[in-house]
Enzyme design. Structure first.
Site, mmCIF file in Angstrom:
data_model
loop_
_atom_site.group_PDB
_atom_site.id
_atom_site.type_symbol
_atom_site.label_atom_id
_atom_site.label_comp_id
_atom_site.label_asym_id
_atom_site.label_seq_id
_atom_site.Cartn_x
_atom_site.Cartn_y
_atom_site.Cartn_z
ATOM 1 N N SER A 61 105.616 -12.778 -85.041
ATOM 2 C CA SER A 61 104.800 -13.721 -84.959
ATOM 3 C C SER A 61 103.590 -13.780 -86.034
ATOM 4 O O SER A 61 103.530 -12.720 -86.426
ATOM 5 C CB SER A 61 104.141 -13.531 -83.337
ATOM 6 O OG SER A 61 102.949 -14.293 -83.337
ATOM 7 N N TYR B 174 100.263 -7.856 -77.476
ATOM 8 C CA TYR B 174 100.948 -8.577 -78.364
ATOM 9 C C TYR B 174 100.802 -8.543 -79.934
ATOM 10 O O TYR B 174 101.914 -8.304 -80.666
ATOM 11 C CB TYR B 174 100.826 -10.359 -77.879
ATOM 12 C CG TYR B 174 101.751 -11.370 -78.521
ATOM 13 C CD1 TYR B 174 103.069 -11.436 -77.893
ATOM 14 C CD2 TYR B 174 101.808 -12.146 -79.420
ATOM 15 C CE1 TYR B 174 104.000 -12.189 -78.407
ATOM 16 C CE2 TYR B 174 102.294 -13.134 -79.950
ATOM 17 C CZ TYR B 174 103.676 -13.128 -79.336
ATOM 18 O OH TYR B 174 104.459 -14.220 -79.845
#
Ligand code: NAD
Length: 263
Positions: free
Chosen positions: A138, A151
């Protein structure tokens, strides 16, 4: 010799019933690739795979042994394995608060799932004469999100894992790469979607990300990380080097050979 995406080649996609997985499966099926979607077991996931002309394997990526069992089944049924997309992932709580249980859950899936998937895939990719490992990291792995520390840690770890493994695997004809998309229109952004809508903030389509994932199999560089952003497309991220140690005489110190990737 590693196989390119096409008839006779076999790809495994974890988190394959989700937004990116479905879009990628469509692109791969257009090329006649045999596609196996692995995901948490549900009737919906099985129906999704069937609708895409893909096979389905139930898998929780946090189960190390199950990762190996899925790869063994893929090889037994389809004869080989050429590309593995380590794509399963979840987001953490989106309020920036430190919740260690939540962080560990995200790290378990988004980081350790990648490590277990790599461990499971490598013997099969070696037997195929080489291949591709493509990790869906990501943008948060390159630019940590203040709203989601878990995350950010997991995706940052995934990028570091890819960079660490890249040179060594390249010697075996196995390319490992990371895809680093910005926000994209899939179920994972449902809890924060209204903020993008309100602000008119552009998000990627799953198709744009799937294009980058396909390109990573075809022409990804070992250990490379590809940023995918709306209006930008997919571009390799240029990592800034760190200052090297200096010797007593002020020269740049060379890392001991044993710590360098093999030539
Ligand atoms: N959509 C975005 O904005 C965005 C941006 C950057 C990176 N990503 C990453 O892309 C990947 C795919 O996400 P997506 O956007 O398609 O979201 P998605 O929610 O549509 O798909 C994620 C899939 O992962 C599966 N999954 C979750 N936990 C699992 C587990 N333990 N074992 C196996 N499968 C599991 C889910 O069932 C789901 O099908 C994720 O790693 C995500 O972090 C998404």
């Amino acid at each position: 010799m590693a196989a390119a995406p096409g008839a006779g080649s076999v790809a495994l996609v974890t988190g394959g019933a989700g937004g990116f997985g479905r879009a990628l499966a469509g692109r791969l099926r257009e090329r006649d690739v045999t596609v196996v979607l692995a995901d948490l077991d549900s009737a919906q996931a099985r129906t999704t795979a069937a609708g895409l002309g893909a096979h389905f394997e139930p898998l929780d990526v946090t189960d190390r042994a199950a990762n190996r069992a899925v790869v063994e089944r893929v090889e037994a049924v389809h004869g080989r394995l050429d590309a593995v997309y380590l794509n399963a992932g979840i987001a953490g709580r989106p309020d920036g608060l430190l919740d260690v249980d939540d962080l560990l859950r995200v790290v378990d899936i988004d980081l350790l799932g990648v490590v277990y998937g790599t461990e499971a895939a490598l013997p099969a990719l070696r037997r195929a004469g080489g291949g591709a490992l493509v990790v869906t990291a990501s943008l948060a792995g390159l630019s940590p999100m203040p709203s989601d520390p878990g995350y950010s840690v997991a995706k940052g770890g995934a990028v570091a894992f890819v960079r660490s493994m890249g040179p060594r695997l390249a010697r075996e004809g196995i390319t490992i790469t990371a895809i680093c998309p910005g926000f994209a229109d899939t179920a994972i952004i449902d809890p924060i979607r209204e903020h993008f809508d309100e602000a008119g903030f552009p998000v990627l389509t799953a198709a744009e990300v799937a294009g980058a994932m396909l390109a990573a199999w075809e022409q990804g560089g070992p250990g490379a990380a590809y940023v995918v952003q709306p209006g930008i497309g997919a571009v390799p991220y240029r990592f800034q080097g760190v200052p090297s140690a200096r010797t007593a005489t002020g020269e740049t110190a060379r890392l001991p050979g044993a710590l360098l990737p093999p030539p």
